[in-house]
Design a protein around this motif. Sequence first.
Motif, short mmCIF file in Angstrom:
data_model
loop_
_atom_site.label_atom_id
_atom_site.label_comp_id
_atom_site.label_asym_id
_atom_site.label_seq_id
_atom_site.Cartn_x
_atom_site.Cartn_y
_atom_site.Cartn_z
N VAL A 172 0.84 -1.20 0.00
CA VAL A 172 0.00 0.00 0.00
C VAL A 172 0.88 1.25 0.00
CG1 VAL A 172 -1.90 -1.11 1.26
CG2 VAL A 172 -0.15 0.15 2.51
N THR A 173 0.30 2.37 -0.34
CA THR A 173 1.01 3.66 -0.29
C THR A 173 0.39 4.50 0.83
OG1 THR A 173 1.48 3.62 -2.64
CG2 THR A 173 1.51 5.78 -1.57
N VAL A 174 1.24 5.05 1.67
CA VAL A 174 0.77 5.92 2.76
C VAL A 174 1.42 7.29 2.58
CG1 VAL A 174 0.73 6.32 5.24
CG2 VAL A 174 0.46 3.99 4.36
N VAL A 175 0.62 8.33 2.64
CA VAL A 175 1.11 9.71 2.50
C VAL A 175 0.83 10.48 3.79
CG1 VAL A 175 0.58 11.92 1.38
CG2 VAL A 175 1.00 9.89 -0.02
N THR A 176 1.83 11.20 4.28
CA THR A 176 1.62 12.11 5.41
C THR A 176 2.02 13.51 4.95
OG1 THR A 176 3.86 12.01 6.32
CG2 THR A 176 2.32 10.27 7.00
N ALA A 177 1.88 14.47 5.86
CA ALA A 177 2.22 15.86 5.53
C ALA A 177 3.68 15.96 5.07
CB ALA A 177 1.97 16.75 6.74
N LYS A 178 4.53 15.05 5.55
CA LYS A 178 5.97 15.11 5.18
C LYS A 178 6.20 14.81 3.70
CE LYS A 178 7.59 13.94 9.79
NZ LYS A 178 6.18 13.88 10.33
N ASP A 179 5.22 14.18 3.05
CA ASP A 179 5.38 13.83 1.64
C ASP A 179 5.01 14.97 0.70
OD1 ASP A 179 6.18 11.03 1.85
OD2 ASP A 179 4.21 10.77 2.77
N ILE A 180 4.57 16.08 1.24
CA ILE A 180 4.12 17.19 0.38
C ILE A 180 5.33 17.90 -0.21
CG2 ILE A 180 2.95 19.45 0.40
CD1 ILE A 180 1.07 18.24 2.57
N PRO A 181 5.44 17.92 -1.55
CA PRO A 181 6.64 18.51 -2.17
C PRO A 181 6.69 20.03 -2.05
CG PRO A 181 5.22 17.49 -3.85
CD PRO A 181 4.53 17.32 -2.53
#
Lengths: 728, 150
Positions: free
Chosen positions: A60-69
Amino acid sequence: MTVGQSPPRVDGVAKVLGTARYVDDLTMPGMWHGATVRSRVAAGRIREIRFNPAFDWSQVTVVTAKDIPGENIITTLEDDQPCLADGIIRHAYEPILLVAAETKEHLAAAVAAIEVIIDAETPILTLDEALNPAQPIFGKDNVFKRYSIKRGSLAEGFAEADVIVEGTYEVGHQEHIYIEPQGMIAWIEQDGTATVQGSLQCPYYIHKAMKRVFNLTEDKVRVIQNVTGGGFGGKEEYPSLIACHAALLALKAGRPVKIIYGREEDIEATTKRHPARMTYRTGVKKDGTLTAMDVTVLMDGGAYCTLTPVVLSRGTLHASGAYRCPAIEIHSTAVATNTPPNGAFRGFGAPQTIWAIERHMDKIARTLDLDPLAVREKNLYTLGDTTATGQLLKESVGSEACVEAAVMASGYWSKRKEYAQPQTGRIRRGIGIATFFHGAGFTGSGEARLKGKVQVDLQPGGRLMVRSGSTDIGQGTETVFAQMAADAAKLPLDMVDVHPVDTHGVPDSGPTVASRTTMVVGSIVADAAAEVAAKVRELTPEGDWAQAADKALAQGPISVLLQYVPPGTNQWDDDTYSGDAYPCFSWGADIAEVEVDLDTMEVTVVDFWAAQDIGKAIHPVMCAGQIEGGTLQAIGWALCEEVVWDKGLIKNNRITNYIIPTALDAPPFHTFLIEEPFSGGPFGAKGVGELPMDGGAPALAAAIEQAIGVCPDSLPLTPERLLEVYRA
Amino acid sequence: MPSLKVNGREVTVMAAPLTRLIDVLREELLLTGTKEGCGEGECGSCTVLLDGEPVNSCLVPVAQTFGRAVLTIEGLGTPERLLPLQSCFISEGGAQCGICTPGMLISAHALLERNPQPDDGAIREAIAGNLCRCTGYQRIVNAIKKAAEG
């Protein structure tokens, strides 16, 4: 000519065959499904996010605020709303994490394997708490915006009054319940272009938001509108969040990702109509003439600013209603609470304050023992009057024509007299009226700042291509644009194509909001089409159009890009909030006839008459459809639509318990299109989209009051609330 | 392999027996004309006919349809030949955003099959399970009435 006729809508065949493709009908190769993990606590701080180690996270893919470019900000008016919560929780449905997986089942399992631990804090949940916060949510004083309008001298106005009438009126949240829940599909092109397609009203809002979240240039963000299953304002600003979320997942997963909200999530997380409390203190003469009006408006913006200042502005500008008064002060405030951000909803603040002023006019009538319509007619704006902001009503004022049409058709006076006689038995009848106006287009200097554009291209064979960022969300934009372009160019309707809404193919026409699409954008569609035709005819004045067009095209492309220029006579001062608030107003008179069952306190709307002045009905069938649909939304808001809260969470997050009217609840509608042309609108047209949301609730309240002698000052008028005031 | 008839054609189904009929229609048979608005049988966007009776396809496990006949919006008309009901929805303004339209048409079609001359009350009753947020229903009632009048 097709303007004023009702040709078949251009998307009609696809819609009745079921072949129109909405976002959830689409799929892409390798596409995964995405979901949002939310707070479920109204206020607090994220302590920890736990991923169940027993779950296989490699699939699965998990995105958090840290992944925002780029920046973790959803651009609207203020930069206060994050794309994903980064530490602080400001409302119960705050997005924290994003998850994507190949199948919906796998996605659900992944979401269930995530636990967010939040240290809860005391939330601010009411208007009163918001005015005196222990810890402000927004800025230093927890206030998103304040406005003041002043006209004449209140002291003088009250001195002239025979009677002073005071009242407080409240309204709650309203959920849009477009039947198609929100959704987006996102993918990243090989050249890095972040692309989304989905259900939306304002492609360039999303474009702007994505540029910032992804730190991309103009040409590297692309937004495409799919067929959209209703909006009503609910798909104005919120889709920016879903688009950014889906694209963040697509970027990290390296594949297309689709996010479709379930109905519960849509009701919980997306915007709603602003709740509001209005207080009125008015001076009146014995004959009902208004001499002074002192008004306060307080709105609940929710946890983030979104469009609240503009909603409050429209609410403020409509708070004195369609009535002349020499002395007016209106002071308005919008505050922050730990509830999901409120936002655009058809009428945009005006239905709230019009509910209040209309109820208050009924109270004035009651106090003076006059008929409510007589009090209205005494004060109703007519041609040549000046509004609270000092705007001279110099043309297109159909207020009296609307009253006349609705009163005649409904038999208002005879029914009013009949139902005023003592009634007996279980079922009581009443009839009531509301008179109102709605500013068409953006407020004040809005259009001048916005610089909305459209382009019309000449195509081989003489066909026209209209390129505009205005969306069709059901109201019929494509059809009316085609009608206006065809008539302006003196061509048959089937010679006009309307380009799909795609930021790579249409200019920014400004958002599809504020009843501005036909009146403002439509005017430059017509002008651009006429200009294209003139260029062709310059070369070949007579003869076959297609040949003339091809001859012109042989010399080079023909394309006209126009930018809207507001009439130069409009003057507006943002600092003093005075001047020409709107290019013009649309006008309305609504009459409701009801039966109230004294055993159940249920209200049946027996009949409804709506007469509305919209300048020119470009497509009468669709105009009537706007009026009837908008009125039923107002009836729902008035009688049964209520968001029930518990500690900042919504208890009725389903269509089972958030009730909207069915065909059996809806009255027969008798709709009258009044046409007092506006010189600044195409073919005389003014806005129609929002006006119908304004009159339904107060007309019903007036009818209920006649039927049972009392009516609450707060919406919704549920049987429980009616019983409470009836017993008292 | 279990099978059912969809729009007159026999189809076999791979999905598990308790899969919702709407998911089989939309995802396995790619008949996306049937819409999902609430997933709990309130909005009626997913209405299809099961042996001629309107049902919410989000509440029907596909196993209940084996050996039976399902009619979806895709079975109602063709671009060349719309049903009078469909033409009337266009001319009378019965479809705005269009998301409720397939379910609405299916309910209206079922009504006209059993009651070719319905009055307003019968029409409103027949579509009471189909929510529309755009039209206020008046123009839908008008469209169905006009189709019945022929």
